[in-house]
Design a protein around this motif. Structure first.
Motif, mmCIF file in Angstrom:
data_model
loop_
_atom_site.group_PDB
_atom_site.id
_atom_site.type_symbol
_atom_site.label_atom_id
_atom_site.label_comp_id
_atom_site.label_asym_id
_atom_site.label_seq_id
_atom_site.Cartn_x
_atom_site.Cartn_y
_atom_site.Cartn_z
ATOM 1 N N ILE A 121 34.638 -31.495 79.828
ATOM 2 C CA ILE A 121 35.275 -31.676 78.526
ATOM 3 C C ILE A 121 34.311 -31.248 77.431
ATOM 4 C CG2 ILE A 121 36.256 -33.337 76.905
ATOM 5 C CD1 ILE A 121 37.107 -34.995 79.327
ATOM 6 N N TYR A 122 34.734 -30.281 76.607
ATOM 7 C CA TYR A 122 33.958 -29.870 75.442
ATOM 8 C C TYR A 122 34.840 -29.985 74.212
ATOM 9 C CZ TYR A 122 30.742 -27.946 78.867
ATOM 10 O OH TYR A 122 29.867 -27.795 79.907
ATOM 11 N N ARG A 123 34.380 -30.716 73.236
ATOM 12 C CA ARG A 123 35.127 -30.932 71.994
ATOM 13 C C ARG A 123 36.559 -31.351 72.294
ATOM 14 N NH1 ARG A 123 33.307 -25.943 68.041
ATOM 15 N NH2 ARG A 123 31.171 -26.611 67.703
ATOM 16 N N GLY A 124 36.717 -32.204 73.276
ATOM 17 C CA GLY A 124 38.028 -32.756 73.553
ATOM 18 C C GLY A 124 38.920 -31.876 74.405
ATOM 19 N N ALA A 125 38.483 -30.635 74.685
ATOM 20 C CA ALA A 125 39.299 -29.741 75.501
ATOM 21 C C ALA A 125 38.792 -29.772 76.938
ATOM 22 C CB ALA A 125 39.226 -28.328 74.948
ATOM 23 N N GLU A 126 39.726 -29.888 77.873
ATOM 24 C CA GLU A 126 39.338 -29.932 79.275
ATOM 25 C C GLU A 126 39.252 -28.532 79.852
ATOM 26 O OE1 GLU A 126 41.441 -32.284 82.013
ATOM 27 O OE2 GLU A 126 40.991 -34.178 81.015
ATOM 28 N N TYR A 127 38.192 -28.266 80.562
ATOM 29 C CA TYR A 127 38.033 -26.996 81.251
ATOM 30 C C TYR A 127 37.978 -27.271 82.739
ATOM 31 C CZ TYR A 127 36.589 -25.196 76.693
ATOM 32 O OH TYR A 127 36.533 -24.849 75.365
ATOM 33 N N VAL B 39 36.643 -26.210 86.088
ATOM 34 C CA VAL B 39 35.610 -25.353 86.648
ATOM 35 C C VAL B 39 35.900 -25.234 88.135
ATOM 36 C CG1 VAL B 39 33.145 -25.049 86.980
ATOM 37 C CG2 VAL B 39 33.998 -26.128 84.902
ATOM 38 N N HIS B 40 36.430 -24.065 88.544
ATOM 39 C CA HIS B 40 36.875 -23.910 89.927
ATOM 40 C C HIS B 40 35.706 -23.857 90.894
ATOM 41 C CE1 HIS B 40 40.975 -23.390 88.661
ATOM 42 N NE2 HIS B 40 40.605 -22.460 87.802
#
Lengths: 112, 437
Positions: free
Chosen positions: A45-51, A53-54
């Motif tokens: 999570i960066y700045r509230g956005a979920e990424y 990571v495969h």
């Protein structure tokens, strides 16, 4: 001879190295790799956005051993790399047909 | 310092100078203050340092590794281009004498610094120093917009957009607020650029990306920031540089600068902690990218208020900036589905507007502020602030939309899908940020 490839948690590299040194294994190759297995990556999570990571960071170690040592080495890696949690990795054993020590040209198990 | 206390009616300290400049108050080195001049020279260096390399690194760490150089290149080339444009025409449009049209735009009389020599004064400092100090603001403002469009924009589009934007958005906005234009006449309060810098950049960022479109994979299949460490390094440079930005905007080396530095620092620290605390609560972990983003939000929000509020006001602004800007980062991307990639509007736009509106209240002596102009009520000032924000938002949005269309039709705005996948470093600049062989 057997090639043992183990993909392990990066933080287990030192315990594995110590375990193998403890049973007389004299060398190994370690690489930083990325991959995923059944756990399928993770989320950051960066700045509230979920990424998603495969590919998760892993360490791959490669060791070539004499046929007689295969079971001991596999057991040592499995025991030292294990945390019991998802993502501990996998271990593969392959036959090796030839080994050459580049400096001397020696071949076979003496070259290990 | 007496200039700014007595001149609070039309505030934004540059306004004071602009009035002096416009009225031809340019003699020999009468009234030169060595202390003031030394501080503004220093502040100029600090504010340039904010962009190069502060902001450039802050942004570079947040993109994927194959675009790191392109972001550094964007910031650097915007700085060069803005410097030349500033000398040629933008400074004159912002701070020159506009004659009959002065309430709307300055004239071209100061193009290439015509008539300005080492002896020409602007208040207590040489006009050359004022010119350079203000130039660094004209550099960082379009550089802030770089955060909206990375990883997909065409480099020639960045250059053309920046040039047109400086002339059509920054010059009038700066003139209206600081150059003696109609908002200055109304008494709008913008000490160091909440309107002129952060509102213009934030709103323009949002409008530009609506024309440009999102990054491939937005919002669910994006790669995370490739090097948060770079982002932290850049953010720390921004914090230090911001002392020049805000305390330098006092245009003097006195108590006004000192208090501006106090409130700037307090707001940054407060907003950082608030941002991290909210993340800790929401996600279970406080992140380093989060805490430094909170810092930037706190700095953007205190900017318009930094010469008018006290430490209490700074804490209020810091708390609200840390909470509100974080909420907006989520809402813009996930609620509105707009890929303002590095959150220029949510952090700078929202922060700048927040501080601009709050200053009407927090400037009150009862709240530790330094007071509104004589005879001006909180309500009057709030309406003035609101008019300032709405007017500059409208200017920025309309002009940016037109400029984006022009750029799209000429140089082109967006790279091919193939180039976007391969990354702008190698496809746009022929270089790689990291040689991993």
């Amino acid at each position: 001879m057997k090639l043992i490839i183990a993909v392990i948690q990066p933080h287990r590299l030192d315990p594995v190295r110590e375990a193998l040194a403890g049973i007389g294994v004299q060398g190994m190759t370690a690489s930083e790799v990325q991959g995923y297995g059944r756990q399928g990556g993770h989320r950051e999570i960066y700045r509230g956005a979920e990424y998603t990571v495969h590919f998760v960071p892993k360490t791959k170690i490669e060791v070539v051993v004499r046929d007689d040592d295969e079971d001991r080495v596999v057991e040592a890696i499995q025991a030292s790399a294990r945390t019991g949690r998802i993502g501990d990795g996998k271990l593969f054993v392959l036959d090796v047909s030839r080994t050459v020590r580049i400096r001397t040209g020696e071949e076979g198990e003496v070259a290990l | 310092m007496k200039t700014w206390r007595s001149a609070r009616r039309s505030v934004g300290l540059s306004t004071v100078l602009a009035v002096l400049l416009a009225s031809g108050h340019a003699g020999a080195e009468d009234g030169l203050s060595g202390g003031d001049t030394a501080w503004i020279l220093t502040s100029t260096a600090l504010v340039l340092f904010m962009t190069l390399p502060g902001l450039a690194l802050f942004y570079a760490g947040l993109v994927r590794s194959r675009n790191v150089l392109s972001v550094l290149m964007h910031c650097f080339s915007v700085a060069c281009l803005a410097s030349i444009a500033w000398l040629v025409v933008v400074y004159s449009l912002a701070f020159g004498d506009g004659g009959a049209a002065h309430s709307v735009i300055g004239g071209l009389g100061k193009s290439f610094l015509a008539g300005v020599g080492p002896e020409t004064m602007a208040g207590s400092i040489p006009e050359t120093v004022f010119f350079m100090f203000q130039m660094t603001f004209a550099i960082i403002t379009p550089a802030l917009i770089v955060g909206a469009f990375p990883e997909r924009i065409r480099f020639s589009g960045v250059l053309l957009f920046t040039l047109l934007w400086l002339i059509l958005v920054y010059a009038p906005a700066c003139h209206w607020v600081w150059g003696g234009g109609w908002l200055a006449d109304m008494g709008v309060m913008d000490f160091a650029g909440g309107i002129v810098v952060h509102t213009t950049a934030g709103v323009s960022a949002l409008v530009l990306v609506m024309v440009l479109g999102p990054r491939r994979g937005f919002p669910n299949e994006l790669r995370p920031p490739h090097n948060p460490g770079l982002t932290v390094v850049g953010a720390c440079m921004l914090w230090v540089g911001w002392f020049g930005f805000n305390a330098g905007s006092a245009l003097s080396a006195g108590g006004g600068a000192g208090m501006a530095m106090v409130v700037t620092h307090v707001s940054a620290a407060t907003a950082s902690m608030v941002w991290a605390a909210i993340e800790w609560y929401r996600f279970g972990k406080p992140s380093v990218v989060g805490i430094v983003t909170g810092m930037v939000a706190g700095l953007a929000a205190i900017t318009p208020a930094s010469g008018f509020v006290g430490p209490f006001g700074a804490i209020v602004i810091g708390v609200l900036a840390g909470a509100l800007c974080q909420w907006f980062t989520t809402w813009i991307k996930q609620g509105l589905n707009i890929d303002d990639s590095l959150d220029v509007f949510a952090v700078h736009g929202v922060g700048g507007i927040l501080g601009t509106l709050l200053v009407a209240f927090l400037a009150l002596p009862a709240l530790g502020g330094l007071g509104l102009a004589d005879g001006v009520s909180v309500g009057d000032q709030f309406v003035t602030q609101l008019i300032g924000v709405v007017a500059i938002t409208a200017l920025s949005a309309v002009m940016t939309f037109i400029i984006a269309r022009i750029v799209a039709a000429t140089t082109g705005l967006r790279v091919s899908t193939e180039d976007e996948i391969d990354g702008l470093d190698i496809t746009g600049h022929g270089e790689r940020g990291y040689d991993l062989s």
